[in-house]
Design a protein around this motif. Structure first.
Motif: not given
Length: 308
Positions: A151-180
């Motif tokens: 759980g994060t108070t800054d969804f966009d920043a935490t998603t970007a940290f793992f996906r765009d920074g560390l290099g994770f790939r996105a599989s699916d999203y929960i609209k406005g709420h979650g990133a797998f």
């Protein structure tokens, strides 16, 4: 992909002894210094002391030192600092204070387990004996760590940290709420959730099949029915069978089997899921305490006090 597996997680809890006993019951094996092992993945959970429950660290395996340098470059573009030392890159997600460690590590090679034989309409593959799942008497022990949910108070920043920074790939999203997000061929290894406070929602552990999901949960609940949270069911995102239980610190733990596997990124298109599909495909409806754990208000109060 350069990232190849979720190596381990470290959770901080205020009650180490009780929480450690729970994960022993859950089927993990104590290995000293707060570490617990799975059958196939080795040391995959560490429990340390913290004033309130939280995810302290996520470790991810990479193939080569060059992968660390590439991640450092991506993180720098995001404005995130990182340090490379001793075959490891260390960086922190600012929104959650989770420490992420990329480490050069061998890929996990799981020995193939024979598929469970099931009968079906016009198909009697099993005759003359009871189903294997009802004959098993051994204790359920997870094969490997599958994923952690933050759980994060800054969804966009935490998603970007793992996906765009560390290099994770996105599989699916929960609209406005979650990133797998995945760092392996599993559908997801990290799920980022928008939340009013940073916290560990749950960790998830692979078992052999749906029978072991049920057997594991039944054993955990036999003398402790208060551990039950949600299950049995099947998710839509990831497709896996699930059963969720609660540890003494308030973290949820999940037995799962039959997770979607993404080998070729070009053949998988992420979906934006809405409504029930973001949570499950079938099963009992999730209880309110799954969506908003009972201690969130206390965690928010503690977080506010620490920031003052």
């Amino acid at each position: 992909m350069a990232l190849h597996r979720l190596t381990s997680i470290t959770m901080g809890v205020p009650n180490i002894v009780e929480t450690a006993a729970y994960y022993t019951d859950f089927g993990l094996a104590a290995d000293g210094d707060g570490w617990f092992t799975t059958r196939d993945g080795g040391r995959q959970l560490r429990i340390v002391h913290a004033p309130a429950r939280r995810l302290v660290e996520v470790r991810v395996g990479v193939d080569a030192p060059d992968d660390l340098a590439e991640a450092a470059s991506r993180l720098k573009r995001l404005g995130s600092d990182s340090v490379i030392e001793g075959g490891m890159l260390t960086a922190y997600d600012k929104a959650t204070a989770v420490r992420a460690v990329l480490e050069v590590a061998p890929r996990l090679a799981q020995a193939a387990v024979a598929a469970t034989v099931y009968n079906g309409p016009g198909r009697t593959d099993r005759t003359g004996s009871r189903a294997p799942g009802v004959l098993r008497t051994d204790r359920v022990r997870p094969r490997k760590l599958g994923h952690a949910v933050i759980g994060t108070t800054d969804f966009d920043a935490t998603t970007a940290f793992f996906r765009d920074g560390l290099g994770f790939r996105a599989s699916d999203y929960i609209k406005g709420h979650g990133a797998f997000l995945r760092c392996s061929t599993d559908h997801h290894n990290i799920l980022v959730l928008a939340a009013p406070v940073a916290f560990l929602h749950h960790s998830s552990w692979q078992v052999d099949d749906i029978d072991d999901v049920g057997r594991g949960a039944a054993a955990m609940l036999e003398d402790n029915p208060e551990r039950h949270i949600w299950g049995l069911g099947r998710h839509h995102a990831g497709s896996n069978f699930f059963w969720y239980l609660k540890d003494p610190a308030g973290n949820f733990s999940e037995y799962y089997s039959d997770m979607d596997c993404i080998v070729d990124d070009q053949r998988w298109t992420p979906e934006v899921l809405e409504g029930a599909k973001g949570l499950f495909n079938w099963g009992p409806p999730p209880p309110p305490s799954f969506l908003a754990p009972d201690d969130l208000a206390a965690l928010m109060t503690g977080s506010h006090s620490e920031s003052r």
